[in-house]
Design a protein around this motif. Structure first.
Motif, PDB file in Angstrom:
ATOM      1  N   UNK A  12       1.018  -1.220  -0.048  1.00 54.85           N
ATOM      2  CA  UNK A  12      -0.003   0.065   0.032  1.00 54.85           C
ATOM      3  C   UNK A  12       0.886   1.461  -0.086  1.00 54.85           C
ATOM      4  N   UNK A  13       1.836   1.211   0.916  1.00 54.71           N
ATOM      5  CA  UNK A  13       2.803   2.524   0.888  1.00 54.71           C
ATOM      6  C   UNK A  13       3.486   2.643  -0.219  1.00 54.71           C
ATOM      7  N   UNK A  14       4.005   1.786  -0.869  1.00 58.70           N
ATOM      8  CA  UNK A  14       4.810   1.834  -2.163  1.00 58.70           C
ATOM      9  C   UNK A  14       3.714   2.276  -3.298  1.00 58.70           C
ATOM     10  N   UNK A  15       2.556   1.941  -3.255  1.00 58.61           N
ATOM     11  CA  UNK A  15       1.536   2.533  -4.315  1.00 58.61           C
ATOM     12  C   UNK A  15       1.200   4.300  -4.048  1.00 58.61           C
ATOM     13  N   UNK A  16       1.403   4.707  -2.749  1.00 54.79           N
ATOM     14  CA  UNK A  16       1.300   5.968  -2.395  1.00 54.79           C
ATOM     15  C   UNK A  16       2.703   6.764  -2.563  1.00 54.79           C
ATOM     16  N   UNK A  17       3.776   5.808  -2.215  1.00 55.44           N
ATOM     17  CA  UNK A  17       5.127   6.705  -2.318  1.00 55.44           C
ATOM     18  C   UNK A  17       6.194   5.724  -3.246  1.00 55.44           C
ATOM     19  N   UNK A  18       6.012   5.627  -4.468  1.00 57.62           N
ATOM     20  CA  UNK A  18       6.822   4.381  -4.993  1.00 57.62           C
ATOM     21  C   UNK A  18       8.427   4.605  -4.833  1.00 57.62           C
ATOM     22  N   UNK A  19       8.906   5.585  -4.370  1.00 56.78           N
ATOM     23  CA  UNK A  19      10.145   5.586  -4.024  1.00 56.78           C
ATOM     24  C   UNK A  19      10.542   5.469  -2.816  1.00 56.78           C
ATOM     25  N   UNK A  20       9.784   5.028  -1.810  1.00 57.30           N
ATOM     26  CA  UNK A  20       9.877   4.977  -0.516  1.00 57.30           C
ATOM     27  C   UNK A  20      11.050   4.093  -0.176  1.00 57.30           C
ATOM     28  N   UNK A  21      11.807   4.186   1.146  1.00 59.23           N
ATOM     29  CA  UNK A  21      12.821   3.299   1.581  1.00 59.23           C
ATOM     30  C   UNK A  21      12.276   2.746   2.913  1.00 59.23           C
ATOM     31  N   UNK A  22      12.171   1.606   3.092  1.00 55.14           N
ATOM     32  CA  UNK A  22      11.962   0.894   4.546  1.00 55.14           C
ATOM     33  C   UNK A  22      13.000   0.274   5.283  1.00 55.14           C
ATOM     34  N   UNK A  23      12.723   0.645   6.546  1.00 54.32           N
ATOM     35  CA  UNK A  23      13.852   0.389   7.408  1.00 54.32           C
ATOM     36  C   UNK A  23      13.332  -0.705   8.606  1.00 54.32           C
ATOM     37  N   UNK A  24      13.506  -1.845   8.586  1.00 58.99           N
ATOM     38  CA  UNK A  24      12.865  -3.057   9.283  1.00 58.99           C
ATOM     39  C   UNK A  24      13.974  -2.948  10.736  1.00 58.99           C
ATOM     40  N   UNK A  25      13.150  -2.980  11.681  1.00 53.88           N
ATOM     41  CA  UNK A  25      14.070  -3.207  13.011  1.00 53.88           C
ATOM     42  C   UNK A  25      13.581  -4.400  13.600  1.00 53.88           C
ATOM     43  N   UNK A  26      14.408  -5.396  13.801  1.00 54.28           N
ATOM     44  CA  UNK A  26      14.324  -6.618  14.521  1.00 54.28           C
ATOM     45  C   UNK A  26      14.438  -6.842  15.631  1.00 54.28           C
ATOM     46  N   UNK A  27      13.865  -7.231  16.644  1.00 51.57           N
ATOM     47  CA  UNK A  27      14.270  -7.444  18.083  1.00 51.57           C
ATOM     48  C   UNK A  27      13.820  -8.683  18.438  1.00 51.57           C
ATOM     49  N   UNK A  28      14.496  -9.518  19.405  1.00 52.95           N
ATOM     50  CA  UNK A  28      14.268 -10.826  19.872  1.00 52.95           C
ATOM     51  C   UNK A  28      12.621 -11.091  20.098  1.00 52.95           C
ATOM     52  N   UNK A  29      12.421 -11.851  19.450  1.00 58.40           N
ATOM     53  CA  UNK A  29      10.753 -12.208  19.674  1.00 58.40           C
ATOM     54  C   UNK A  29      10.325 -12.327  21.159  1.00 58.40           C
ATOM     55  N   UNK A  30      11.157 -13.023  21.785  1.00 60.57           N
ATOM     56  CA  UNK A  30      10.894 -13.017  23.264  1.00 60.57           C
ATOM     57  C   UNK A  30      10.775 -11.759  24.144  1.00 60.57           C
ATOM     58  N   UNK A  31      11.796 -10.822  23.728  1.00 62.13           N
ATOM     59  CA  UNK A  31      11.589  -9.549  24.336  1.00 62.13           C
ATOM     60  C   UNK A  31      10.388  -8.810  23.888  1.00 62.13           C
ATOM     61  N   UNK A  32       9.825  -8.886  22.641  1.00 61.72           N
ATOM     62  CA  UNK A  32       8.585  -8.167  22.034  1.00 61.72           C
ATOM     63  C   UNK A  32       7.638  -8.785  22.731  1.00 61.72           C
ATOM     64  N   UNK A  33       7.392  -9.930  22.820  1.00 59.98           N
ATOM     65  CA  UNK A  33       6.281 -10.528  23.703  1.00 59.98           C
ATOM     66  C   UNK A  33       6.371  -9.912  25.093  1.00 59.98           C
ATOM     67  N   UNK A  34       7.286 -10.033  25.842  1.00 61.91           N
ATOM     68  CA  UNK A  34       7.528  -9.637  27.223  1.00 61.91           C
ATOM     69  C   UNK A  34       6.911  -8.455  27.343  1.00 61.91           C
ATOM     70  N   UNK A  35       7.435  -7.392  26.451  1.00 62.18           N
ATOM     71  CA  UNK A  35       6.987  -5.926  26.438  1.00 62.18           C
ATOM     72  C   UNK A  35       5.728  -5.722  26.122  1.00 62.18           C
TER      73      UNK A  35
END
Length: 336
Positions: A127-150
């Motif tokens: 959807x975002x690339x339809x609106x902004x075809x030149x967009x850059x995406x930065x995906x931040x990954x964290x330990x899934x167990x910490x995400x669940x705990x938080x």
């Protein structure tokens, strides 16, 4: 020429995306506002706005962004009437209207490039690339167990541990798809643990991806937390201090033994693939695994139905949606 491409920060909720938002906002050329709520809802409302080649309909979009109680526009602290006039005078596309809003936010900080952060964007990249075809995406990954705990400690999170685990697995799986589908200069991944342990190194590499010069101010995001984080979001209080590794691995004290078993049973392959060691917890019960599978299936089908409806709706859009503001966007338009 310096880049003016939009930047979107994505990831599972509680992955540290707010910290990364502040790091980017600390850059002298980049402004990333508090979370907004108008991009995805505005896209799905596009039929109600009508043909944006008509001035009155562009004004309607502007008024909705400025006035709707769910768009969080007030947190941008912009002059609403002026923004509406700018949208009316701008290119006749929905992406342009939204881009003008973000650009106006950047301009009030004397910056020439904007970004946006919302964790749930990870499943709206198409959807975002339809609106902004030149967009850059930065995906931040964290330990899934910490995400669940938080997640389970958040006052706004109303789901259970099973849904939280599925949320993380979805973010990882979507990330894999984006990495395969998007050009190398449009999608970038980094780990929360690396970012907090080696902020200068990781931010330097991120700036290379974005086409920007690294600035040391990015390692001290707390300087901008006061203006870029709404005061009512007390769950982001950690962003007002130094970048620290203290929260990495805190799941060991924050999750119950059965919750660790759920995470390591359901998320094992994804955890290991992203460099996270398993603790050796016993396998989760069949009932708990089925609860995760049920949550995953429900989320998957709900999203799939929405994607199908949207693809059908694209054939009857009242006007183009892609933004026409940046050098790349205008360059692509010139080729048509």
């Amino acid at each position: 020429m310096q880049s003016d491409r939009p930047i979107f920060v994505i990831g599972c909720p509680r992955s540290g995306t707010t910290m990364l938002q502040l790091m980017l906002h600390s850059h002298p050329r980049i402004a990333v506002p508090p979370e907004t709520r108008f991009v995805v809802p505005g896209y799905y409302r596009r039929f109600s706005f009508g043909d944006l080649r008509e001035e009155r309909n562009r004004r309607r979009v502007g008024r909705w962004i400025v006035s709707d109680k769910d768009t969080k526009f007030k947190e941008l602290k912009l002059d609403g009437d002026r923004l509406i006039d700018d949208i009316v005078a701008g290119p006749p596309t929905l992406g342009s209207a939204m881009g003008i809003t973000f650009r106006s936010y950047a301009e009030q900080y004397g910056k020439s490039r904007w970004g946006d952060k919302r964790p749930s964007y990870y499943h709206h990249v198409d959807l975002l690339t339809r609106l902004f075809p030149d967009a850059q995406f930065v995906h931040l990954i964290r330990d899934g167990r910490d995400c669940v705990a938080s997640l389970k400690e958040m006052p706004w999170y109303t789901k259970d541990v099973f849904h939280a685990a599925v949320n993380w697995s979805e973010a990882i799986d979507y990330g894999r798809r984006h990495a395969k589908k998007l050009p190398a200069d449009s999608y970038y991944e980094l780990r929360y643990e690396d970012l907090t342990a080696y902020p200068e190194t990781e931010l330097s590499k991120l700036c290379d991806f974005l086409g920007e010069d690294y600035d040391p101010a990015m390692t001290e995001p707390y300087h901008v937390a006061r203006v870029a984080i709404p005061q009512h979001k007390v769950w982001h209080s950690n962003t007002h201090g130094d970048v620290t590794t203290a929260r990495a691995g805190s799941w060991k004290a924050r999750l119950e033994p059965w919750e660790i078993s759920v995470c390591e049973t359901v998320l094992a392959d994804r955890l290991v693939a992203n460099g996270y060691e398993l603790s050796g917890a016993p396998k989760a019960s069949k009932t708990h695994v089925q609860a995760c599978e049920k949550a995953a299936s429900k989320r998957r089908w709900a999203r799939r139905r929405k994607e199908i409806r949207d693809r059908l709706n694209r054939f009857r859009e009242p006007s183009p949606v892609a933004a026409r503001l940046t050098s790349r966007q205008l360059g692509e338009l010139a080729k048509v």
